[in-house]
Design a protein around this motif. Sequence first.
Motif, PDB file in Angstrom:
ATOM      1  N   ARG A  20      -0.904   2.470  -2.100  1.00 47.16           N
ATOM      2  CA  ARG A  20      -1.295   3.309  -3.241  1.00 47.16           C
ATOM      3  C   ARG A  20      -0.753   4.731  -3.051  1.00 47.16           C
ATOM      4  O   ARG A  20      -0.522   5.156  -1.922  1.00 47.16           O
ATOM      5  CB  ARG A  20      -2.817   3.375  -3.338  1.00 47.16           C
ATOM      6  CG  ARG A  20      -3.463   4.397  -2.451  1.00 47.16           C
ATOM      7  CD  ARG A  20      -4.346   4.005  -1.274  1.00 47.16           C
ATOM      8  NE  ARG A  20      -4.705   2.685  -0.980  1.00 47.16           N
ATOM      9  CZ  ARG A  20      -5.958   2.288  -0.740  1.00 47.16           C
ATOM     10  NH1 ARG A  20      -6.950   3.133  -0.869  1.00 47.16           N
ATOM     11  NH2 ARG A  20      -6.212   1.062  -0.367  1.00 47.16           N
ATOM     12  N   PHE A  21      -0.644   5.443  -4.155  1.00 49.05           N
ATOM     13  CA  PHE A  21      -0.299   6.865  -4.090  1.00 49.05           C
ATOM     14  C   PHE A  21      -1.195   7.726  -4.968  1.00 49.05           C
ATOM     15  O   PHE A  21      -1.748   8.708  -4.533  1.00 49.05           O
ATOM     16  CB  PHE A  21       1.181   7.099  -4.462  1.00 49.05           C
ATOM     17  CG  PHE A  21       2.109   6.504  -3.460  1.00 49.05           C
ATOM     18  CD1 PHE A  21       2.200   7.043  -2.191  1.00 49.05           C
ATOM     19  CD2 PHE A  21       2.855   5.379  -3.758  1.00 49.05           C
ATOM     20  CE1 PHE A  21       3.026   6.480  -1.228  1.00 49.05           C
ATOM     21  CE2 PHE A  21       3.682   4.810  -2.809  1.00 49.05           C
ATOM     22  CZ  PHE A  21       3.773   5.360  -1.544  1.00 49.05           C
ATOM     23  N   CYS A  22      -1.312   7.348  -6.230  1.00 55.30           N
ATOM     24  CA  CYS A  22      -2.072   8.226  -7.121  1.00 55.30           C
ATOM     25  C   CYS A  22      -3.568   8.074  -6.895  1.00 55.30           C
ATOM     26  O   CYS A  22      -4.339   8.981  -7.159  1.00 55.30           O
ATOM     27  CB  CYS A  22      -1.718   7.963  -8.587  1.00 55.30           C
ATOM     28  SG  CYS A  22      -2.146   6.341  -9.208  1.00 55.30           S
ATOM     29  N   ASP A  23      -3.972   6.929  -6.395  1.00 52.35           N
ATOM     30  CA  ASP A  23      -5.394   6.689  -6.192  1.00 52.35           C
ATOM     31  C   ASP A  23      -5.990   7.691  -5.199  1.00 52.35           C
ATOM     32  O   ASP A  23      -5.399   7.958  -4.155  1.00 52.35           O
ATOM     33  CB  ASP A  23      -5.597   5.274  -5.640  1.00 52.35           C
ATOM     34  CG  ASP A  23      -7.034   5.045  -5.218  1.00 52.35           C
ATOM     35  OD1 ASP A  23      -7.888   5.027  -6.111  1.00 52.35           O
ATOM     36  OD2 ASP A  23      -7.295   4.916  -4.002  1.00 52.35           O
ATOM     37  N   GLY A  63      -4.025   5.351 -12.537  1.00 50.18           N
ATOM     38  CA  GLY A  63      -3.142   4.187 -12.602  1.00 50.18           C
ATOM     39  C   GLY A  63      -1.705   4.552 -12.901  1.00 50.18           C
ATOM     40  O   GLY A  63      -1.012   3.844 -13.618  1.00 50.18           O
ATOM     41  N   ALA A  64      -1.238   5.667 -12.356  1.00 53.20           N
ATOM     42  CA  ALA A  64       0.078   6.172 -12.737  1.00 53.20           C
ATOM     43  C   ALA A  64       1.209   5.657 -11.859  1.00 53.20           C
ATOM     44  O   ALA A  64       2.282   5.368 -12.358  1.00 53.20           O
ATOM     45  CB  ALA A  64       0.070   7.695 -12.722  1.00 53.20           C
ATOM     46  N   CYS A  65       0.962   5.552 -10.560  1.00 53.27           N
ATOM     47  CA  CYS A  65       2.103   5.238  -9.702  1.00 53.27           C
ATOM     48  C   CYS A  65       2.439   3.758  -9.729  1.00 53.27           C
ATOM     49  O   CYS A  65       3.558   3.377  -9.459  1.00 53.27           O
ATOM     50  CB  CYS A  65       1.853   5.707  -8.273  1.00 53.27           C
ATOM     51  SG  CYS A  65       0.694   4.680  -7.349  1.00 53.27           S
ATOM     52  N   ARG A  66       1.489   2.923 -10.038  1.00 56.80           N
ATOM     53  CA  ARG A  66       1.654   1.461 -10.148  1.00 56.80           C
ATOM     54  C   ARG A  66       1.974   0.810  -8.806  1.00 56.80           C
ATOM     55  O   ARG A  66       2.514  -0.289  -8.758  1.00 56.80           O
ATOM     56  CB  ARG A  66       2.734   1.073 -11.173  1.00 56.80           C
ATOM     57  CG  ARG A  66       2.697   1.828 -12.469  1.00 56.80           C
ATOM     58  CD  ARG A  66       1.394   1.760 -13.185  1.00 56.80           C
ATOM     59  NE  ARG A  66       1.068   0.494 -13.796  1.00 56.80           N
ATOM     60  CZ  ARG A  66      -0.135   0.219 -14.307  1.00 56.80           C
ATOM     61  NH1 ARG A  66      -1.093   1.132 -14.274  1.00 56.80           N
ATOM     62  NH2 ARG A  66      -0.385  -0.941 -14.853  1.00 56.80           N
ATOM     63  N   GLN A  67       1.674   1.501  -7.708  1.00 56.11           N
ATOM     64  CA  GLN A  67       1.994   0.936  -6.410  1.00 56.11           C
ATOM     65  C   GLN A  67       0.977  -0.131  -5.995  1.00 56.11           C
ATOM     66  O   GLN A  67       1.261  -0.966  -5.167  1.00 56.11           O
ATOM     67  CB  GLN A  67       2.027   2.058  -5.355  1.00 56.11           C
ATOM     68  CG  GLN A  67       2.499   1.616  -3.984  1.00 56.11           C
ATOM     69  CD  GLN A  67       3.890   1.018  -4.020  1.00 56.11           C
ATOM     70  OE1 GLN A  67       4.836   1.651  -4.469  1.00 56.11           O
ATOM     71  NE2 GLN A  67       4.027  -0.226  -3.590  1.00 56.11           N
ATOM     72  N   CYS A  68      -0.177  -0.121  -6.591  1.00 59.11           N
ATOM     73  CA  CYS A  68      -1.281  -0.940  -6.090  1.00 59.11           C
ATOM     74  C   CYS A  68      -1.448  -2.233  -6.894  1.00 59.11           C
ATOM     75  O   CYS A  68      -2.546  -2.782  -6.949  1.00 59.11           O
ATOM     76  CB  CYS A  68      -2.571  -0.135  -6.156  1.00 59.11           C
ATOM     77  SG  CYS A  68      -3.019   0.246  -7.856  1.00 59.11           S
ATOM     78  N   ALA A 110      -3.263  -2.831 -11.913  1.00 58.67           N
ATOM     79  CA  ALA A 110      -3.421  -1.723 -10.959  1.00 58.67           C
ATOM     80  C   ALA A 110      -4.831  -1.784 -10.374  1.00 58.67           C
ATOM     81  O   ALA A 110      -5.809  -1.544 -11.067  1.00 58.67           O
ATOM     82  CB  ALA A 110      -3.191  -0.389 -11.659  1.00 58.67           C
ATOM     83  N   CYS A 113      -6.397   0.077  -8.548  1.00 58.05           N
ATOM     84  CA  CYS A 113      -7.126   1.343  -8.444  1.00 58.05           C
ATOM     85  C   CYS A 113      -7.820   1.708  -9.749  1.00 58.05           C
ATOM     86  O   CYS A 113      -8.500   2.729  -9.813  1.00 58.05           O
ATOM     87  CB  CYS A 113      -6.199   2.474  -8.034  1.00 58.05           C
ATOM     88  SG  CYS A 113      -5.050   2.951  -9.342  1.00 58.05           S
TER      89      CYS A 113
HETATM   90  S1  FES Z   1      -2.625   3.752  -6.697  1.00 59.00           S
HETATM   91 FE1  FES Z   1      -1.324   4.516  -8.289  1.00 59.00          FE
HETATM   92  S2  FES Z   1      -1.602   3.041  -9.879  1.00 59.00           S
HETATM   93 FE2  FES Z   1      -3.023   2.425  -8.365  1.00 59.00          FE
END
Ligand code: FES
Lengths: 434, 796, 217
Positions: free
Chosen positions: B54-57, B65-70, B86, B88
């Motif tokens: 995760r990044f934005c979480d 839910g912006a980075c979409r890494q999760c 997502a 998060c």
């Molecule tokens: S951690 Fe960024 S969208 Fe979930």
Amino acid sequence: MNTLTPVLSAFWDQKDSFTMEGYKRNGGYLALAKALAMDPDKIIEEVKESGLRGRGGAGFPTGMKWGFIPQGDQKDHYLVVNADESEPGTCKDTPLLMANPHVLIEGVIIASYAIRANHAFIYIRGEVTHVVRRVQQAIEDAYSAGLLGKNILGKGFDLELVLHVGAGAYICGEETALLDSLEGFRGQPRLRPPFPAIAGLYARPTVVNNVESIASVPSIIANGAQWFASMGTEKSKGFTLYSLSGHITNPGQFEAPLGITLRELIDMAGGVRAGHKLKFWTPGGSSTPMFTDAHLDVPLDYEGVAAAGSMLGTKALQIFDETTCVVRAVLRWTEFYKHESCGKCTPCREGTWWLVQALKNLENGQGAPEDLEKLLDICDNIMGRSFCALADGAASPIISSLQYFRDEYLEHLKNGGCPFDPAASTIFATAGLR
Amino acid sequence: MSIQEIKNQEITSSQGADSAIEMITIIVDGFEVSVPKGTLVIRAAEKLGIQIPRFCDHPLLDPVGACRQCLVDIEINGRKFPKPQASCTIPVEPGMVVNTQLTSPVAEKAQKGVMELLLINHPLDCPVCDKGGECPLQNQAMSNGGGESRYEGVKRTFEKPINISSQVLLDRERCILCARCTRFSEQIAGDPFITLNERGALQQVGIYEKEPFQSYFSGNTVQICPVGALTGASYRFRARPFDLVSTPSACEHCASGCDMRVDVRRGKTLRRLAGDDSTVNEEWSCDKGRWAFKYEHRDRLTSPLIRNESGELVEASWPEALAHAAHGLSINRAAVLVGGRSTIEDAYGYSKFARIALNTNDIDFRSRTSSDEERNFLAALLLGKSVTYLDIDKADQVILLGFEPEEESPIIFLRIFKQVRKRGLKVSALAPFTSRGNEKLKATVIKNVGNEVEDISKFALTNRSVILVGERLAEVSGALTAALKLAEQSGAKLAWIPRRAGERGALEAGAIGNLLPGARQVADPKARQDIERAWGSGPLPTQTGLSTDQILDALHKGEIEALLVGGVDPGDISASAIDGLRKAFVVSLEIRNSAMSEVADVVLPVAAVVEKSGSFLDWQGRARKFEAAVTNSLHRSDVRILSILADEIGRPINLGTVEKAAKELASFGDGSSDQKSALASLSADQAKIKEPGKNQAILTSWRLLLDNGSLQEHEPNLAGTAHPCVAVISDDRANRLGVVDGDLIKISNSNGEIILPLQIGDIDPRAIWIPRNSENSRPLLALKSATHSLVSVVKA
Amino acid sequence: MNQPISSPYSDKDLAVMDSIVKRYPRTRSAIMPLLHYLQSIEGYVTETGIETIAQILSLESAEVNAVATFYTQYKRKPVGQYHVGICTNTLCAVMGGDAIYQSVLEHLGIENDGVTDDGKVSVEHIECNAACDYAPVVMANWEFYDNQNVESAKDLVDSMRQGNPPPPTRGPDRLVTWKEASAVLAGINDGLAHQGVQAGDPTLLGLKIAKNSKGGE
Ligand code: FES
Ligand SMILES: Cc1cc2nc3c(=O)[nH]c(=O)nc-3n(C[C@H](O)[C@H](O)[C@H](O)COP(=O)(O)O)c2cc1C
Ligand code: SF4
């Protein structure tokens, strides 16, 4: 055979169709009087029964959407009309508003009454000055006529209607981005849930509907759900505006029952431009996967188009003939999505940035056939991975064009550049057309 | 309040704050886990030890839910979401089955894909990036990334790092647009000075060019940035994480009680980070706590000093200095003043030293303006229930009396702000004007200088209300008593919030004339016996001790001839304090050269917080223990030196180690329940202030968080974000004086004058406000008064 | 804190801004029309404008700036008296928009987003403007100039430089200036709504066919 059913467009040919007098002369605001005498729930019921589905692209049943608004919750409710119309190829709401803004206003009052909203907004895109004038004037005239404001038609219903003008952002057509924009924020989509029906504008229950959806309501109230449902196909009821543009003899608006085919529409429009043949087309704007001449007989309703692998979308039928380079067309759309990506999420923001560069290379004939797989894989990493549907739309033209025109991409690589002459596809290339 | 905040509130309140916690069981990667309703999938997985990248979480920020890494695969009751979701942003639901990257090829590919996209525009400058070695992006790229990038295109470039304030730099090329920093600034600090600007691939974090990121909390954005996009000016390029030794610590600046982490390299603090204590500072700190530590390095005293015959301070050996100090303190009548930043163990050392080595109760930790009423109030306060941050979380309203949270205890500010944002907590304040902090809290400000006692009595509170009293309320006679009455009558909780980290501990250690350790009354024979027994000492002095002001008075009059001081700035007490001190034999325990050195006869160097162990009691009365971060320091804690000094005097206090002091103090327990008498002596009359004449105003002031405080010296970057040093006057007065914002005005009385640029604010029209300890504005020294006196105000 | 707004705008302008704020249930919603309105005063979004809006709406300037920079219609520097947008989204581009765009820029000797030296004309390539059945489309101050070709577009910008542009295809009887158009977008009625056609031919095509075939039945 007459397959056209002008209802919304029925008197657009009258010079004053956009005025209060013009509208009233043609039966305008009679449905409102009828509606205000009805129980609001009955109106929702009627719209449900009519089978009207959202004309903004997704085709969600309008009556059902209204039914989601919690009743008796003591909260303000809002109706927001989506007049942002920016999907490439889409050009139906704009002429409708220019020719007859009152039908929308009548629809707004009826819809607001049904969902118990006392405040409504029309969010219109900002790049259409004259349309803004017409709608603004119509709203003022409606106020003067006692159709907006306090105690409408003496029936005790109050409604304020505000025209809100956008400022150049395709993403604001996405309903939650629209709401953020209307609240005075950057127009970036919101997390859902909560859905607008529960927490929309100012976190209050809100219905967001497309212009055409709301404009269709007065006729449903006036003529009854059965009348509306008698048109169209089994699950796609009623009439709608189809917009034909591009390499066609006579482009324009066609109001017809859902389920008509492109073949029928092209026939009426005088055929593909003289001496040329259909190569590819979009059923509902650039975000809907493209079709080819193999799809001329696909019924243009929600189910028919979906079954053939695309989406009805906004019924923006953009016609391209064989002079058009599909790679160029797709690159240009991709540049659009890059320009319009809101920037919030990674796949869309970075993905469109990458896709443009990748497609430019391909257009210039640079790269290897494997790059097409890479391109598809990038699309796969964007589509369905992003925050909202904008990115899905960005991937659609690429994926579908590779599905139907892979050879043309390879041709660019073989050729070391684009094999097409752009001049040949311009409208001025064909003498006598204009 | 932004509309998004209103949304938050409604959503929270509709969830029902008080309902019992419902547990929901879901399956993640084949394992069952039960979590409270509302828990996000990403955190439910964490509970099983499954780490979803995760990044934005961030657990303390609203999900975006912006980075979409999760992204993970989710199905609910057999119905599968068509796309990966997502984790998060999705709360758990009954019947949910989650497959993360560990068990779902789709999730794994989605995450790899997002990682690749995140990296296409990220520079490959890890070797020179401050974040290198502790970078979430670097780490996750290593563990989940695709190895080689397939991207051959042009990377997005921006102008290299730009200063967004004097202390924070932004490198937009490294930014991955997770919006943690912007969300922090808006949602946690209420300072939306950094925003996302532009759109799409050009979107970037930025400030409005003319307005730098002037937030007291800006350092937190540096800490939570998951890449090296935000860096602190003072740490930039200074170290690599693997060179640093990290030690948990406690903040010595204010009474908020923050958990901190100190990173030391070769005996020197290189940076400080906010620690994670959900019951106190959550994961935040203020910029002073984070960046004001250079005092540890500069002007340090390394050897004891003795004033020689010719009146100069010269270096001396420890035995020499101790002998000299012991002699001076034992032949004269002596008193003790303790600085506000002592650890509780050190304060206990002073307390015991006064009673045993000096045989006196003349001791006070309040090296600032104070009153007798306050002393009684404090004694009474210790009888009350304790109040905590959690009480603020649950309060129906919060009342601020003589207390500006953002300036005087910033973490309390964050806590109140959080509740204001989350559920519209009602805040009222008694203050001369609406400060920016109170504006953010949407506080109802009662601006009625001179009428505080009456105003306090008018509040309608319940037993869920919280009254926060600042130390400045002592400056208004009768006000503390009124606050106590208000609390008693309404059942509201009352907390006292001193400004400095050591005061609450010093109170409990008995470093004050009316109390013995463990909140026992000096006047109570049984209490004295308790302590005598524990100390194994002879009879303790029975007379209630003098207060700070009385001690200084006695120094002037020659009734007291010797003084032991530990970390006190005489200028904090009064303009004339230094004169009294000049007359006495002064033994000063200090970390640095200071104003006190000028008058001291013996100076004994002591350890700074990083060099010693100990604990601070925060305003809640909750202790935060810490160990020395610099382990090989030669400096010793005050208490150890006091113990040696007591031996030298021949009246041992036996506190050879910090641990011993801690243990001994703890063994007393709370003796406060035995006595109620303190309340009796409280008085409740407010001295009337004369109505100001035409060119007069009632002076008011408080200290800004960032000011001339000595612990902030040598931090120009930090000082660069101080609030402006201005005098606040009303629109009315400005019109009368014919002045506008920014013009200079002169504030004066018979003692002196202060000249400051003015700012028009919604202040009580009879009043004027100025900073209490800022450049060009030190009213206590210049005007011999800091508040509630008449001054003349004219155009300068 | 109800402090008076300090700004260089006229009392009349401030009164209009106040009326814009009053349209909305929550004040922040007024930010977009206020930005349009600023463009009607100064032609683009100035720092003064941003700071004034921030004051009016009790926001930080950074928040207003964040919104202003999101939308492409808010300009960061002056545009021409006539701001020309040439659609180069796929359909228009293919139908001739690309050629029009290139030749107009060359003709004027400016780049994208550039302004002619006389300050009369600026050019920007734009995305689909919802007039595809009139492609290729050129907009001027967001009024429609339908069915353009290279020559007609060059003539159009020439006439603008001479100060006598023809009326829009579907729009009022005269082409209003950029600032005048911005006021309309801010919701200020300029009384021109009744001018111009109700619809162009393509809009009416389906209706015409329907009527004809009905007549023939
Ligand atoms: S951690 Fe960024 S969208 Fe979930
Ligand atoms: C990127 C994007 C752009 C959209 N643009 C528009 C638009 O311009 N007009 C519109 O009515 N709906 C648009 N939509 C669809 C809206 O989100 C929403 O579904 C619609 O307004 C609902 O109205 P309806 O139910 O009446 O169709 C867009 C959706 C997306 C994802
Ligand atoms: S600067 Fe850091 S915290 Fe802020 S958006 Fe960029 S990556 Fe995130």
